[in-house]
Motif scaffolding. Sequence first.
Motif, PDB file in Angstrom:
ATOM      1  N   SER A   1      17.809  25.162  76.294  1.00 20.53           N
ATOM      2  CA  SER A   1      17.356  26.558  76.265  1.00 20.53           C
ATOM      3  C   SER A   1      15.970  26.651  76.903  1.00 20.53           C
ATOM      4  O   SER A   1      15.315  25.637  77.153  1.00 20.53           O
ATOM      5  CB  SER A   1      17.274  27.033  74.827  1.00 20.53           C
ATOM      6  N   ARG A   2      15.521  27.884  77.140  1.00 22.43           N
ATOM      7  CA  ARG A   2      14.178  28.068  77.690  1.00 22.43           C
ATOM      8  C   ARG A   2      13.150  27.438  76.760  1.00 22.43           C
ATOM      9  O   ARG A   2      12.182  26.835  77.208  1.00 22.43           O
ATOM     10  CB  ARG A   2      13.902  29.552  77.888  1.00 22.43           C
ATOM     11  N   ASP A   3      13.387  27.553  75.457  1.00 22.02           N
ATOM     12  CA  ASP A   3      12.430  26.972  74.516  1.00 22.02           C
ATOM     13  C   ASP A   3      12.364  25.458  74.641  1.00 22.02           C
ATOM     14  O   ASP A   3      11.291  24.873  74.546  1.00 22.02           O
ATOM     15  CB  ASP A   3      12.795  27.371  73.075  1.00 22.02           C
ATOM     16  N   ASP A   4      13.538  24.846  74.863  1.00 21.14           N
ATOM     17  CA  ASP A   4      13.549  23.376  75.029  1.00 21.14           C
ATOM     18  C   ASP A   4      12.677  22.973  76.220  1.00 21.14           C
ATOM     19  O   ASP A   4      12.054  21.918  76.220  1.00 21.14           O
ATOM     20  CB  ASP A   4      14.978  22.863  75.291  1.00 21.14           C
TER      21      ASP A   4
ATOM     22  N   ARG B   1      10.133  24.718  77.538  1.00 11.63           N
ATOM     23  CA  ARG B   1       8.741  25.220  77.523  1.00 11.63           C
ATOM     24  C   ARG B   1       7.730  24.110  77.285  1.00 11.63           C
ATOM     25  O   ARG B   1       6.662  24.105  77.873  1.00 11.63           O
ATOM     26  CB  ARG B   1       8.574  26.312  76.456  1.00 11.63           C
ATOM     27  N   GLN B   2       8.122  23.147  76.420  1.00  8.45           N
ATOM     28  CA  GLN B   2       7.205  22.044  76.100  1.00  8.45           C
ATOM     29  C   GLN B   2       6.892  21.224  77.361  1.00  8.45           C
ATOM     30  O   GLN B   2       5.754  20.861  77.603  1.00  8.45           O
ATOM     31  CB  GLN B   2       7.891  21.149  75.061  1.00  8.45           C
TER      32      GLN B   2
END
Length: 437
Positions: A156-159, A161-162
Amino acid sequence: MQIYSENQRRLAKIIAEDATRSNWTDWKWHVRNSIKSIEGVERLLGIQFTGKERAALKNTTEKFPMAITPYYLSLIDPKDYRNDPVFMQAFPSTDELRIESHDMSDPLHEDEDSPVPGLTHRYPDRVLLHVSNTCAMYCRHCTRKRKVGDRDSIPSRDDLRQAIEYIRNTPQVRDVLLSGGDPFLLSDDMLDWLLTEISSIEHVEVVRIGTRTPVVLPYRITDDLVEMLKKHHPLWINTHFNHPAEITASSKQALAKLANAGIPLGNQSVLLAGVNDCPRLIKVLNHKLVRNRVRPYYLYQCDLSEGLTHFRTPIGKGIEILESLRGHTSGFSIPTYVVDAPGGGGKIPLMPNYIISWTANKVVLRNYEGVITTYHEPAHYEPTYCDRECSTCNLQLREADAEEKAIGIESLLADWDDAQSLTPEENERIGRRTDAA
Ligand SMILES: *Cc1c(COP(=O)(O)O)cnc(C)c1O
């Protein structure tokens, strides 16, 4: 061969009775209908394994799953499938379960050299970002075999982002390499978002994408994709052709679309026993690539990953291939032959030896024909002493940011670095010294 050949039409109809040409050229249709069972391959190719063979193959796919796009499968010649280069790259071999003592699950230490999940930072100025966990076709020779089918999901985008934050906070990163899995299995929107995020980072100068879709799923290269990619220059793409039989009407069209969008194209091949370990074959492959505006970039020695033993050639085979290229064909048709160092040392280039001998004023060299020649070193060469003060140097490099430290062998050569030697970490002699102190 044309796009949607008679054979492809026949296969499409076996997969789905109502299949049409526009299904065939729809990349999502291929992903949905990718062939994941031994029986599926038997049915489509009209071949049959014995019960014993089938059981052994299933053991293999339990450890290393299989997925073949209908397109890639359509390139297999069923009459001689056991020697078919496409079959060998796509269909499991029971030899994959042969693990030898030097084999490793992660020989390149990609997971260890990973400051945040999904990102490998090995070299000073560039990072490898795993943006997708999946591929259209699972190459049997995959160096990341340990991960194949493991978590067959799109992050996902969250994955991501880091990893993007890491790049943002690491100013020395000027080159970001998107790999996977295959980045082109992401949606256009997701890729657009990712490329926008990465290129908004000021110190990132160039983005590269590694994808095998032009080879195994050429219909992924849609007009929409290419229109989107065009917005993100400078963008470079490397693909992965291993055999001339993979260069088809469909793959040529995919390459043309990318090249017409102004994207420089490179190719990374892997040297594979029984598939392409032949100087003449590699030469033909590279000629076909350059005709399609693809520059051969790397020829890889097969990694020491588990399950690849049967694909490995001696390094001598690679040297032999390079010997047959340099001088014999256009320089831009010659890839750099590399061994990716086990343990995470990075790529090490190899080639035949061309320096025969050396004195203070002459170098003896040989060319590809065996002609031995001498190069006279200049009698008067004023080396420019480098103290890293580019502003006062007569070479006029007007860049503010001279790199600050020299790494490895470079530090031994640099005037401005006083390193004298490099010593392996576990050196007994040095160990005795500190003990005595
Ligand atoms: C291959 C690789 C790169 C890119 O190397 P180049 O020689 O610049 O193409 C970067 N990071 C990792 C971890 C790699 O394996």
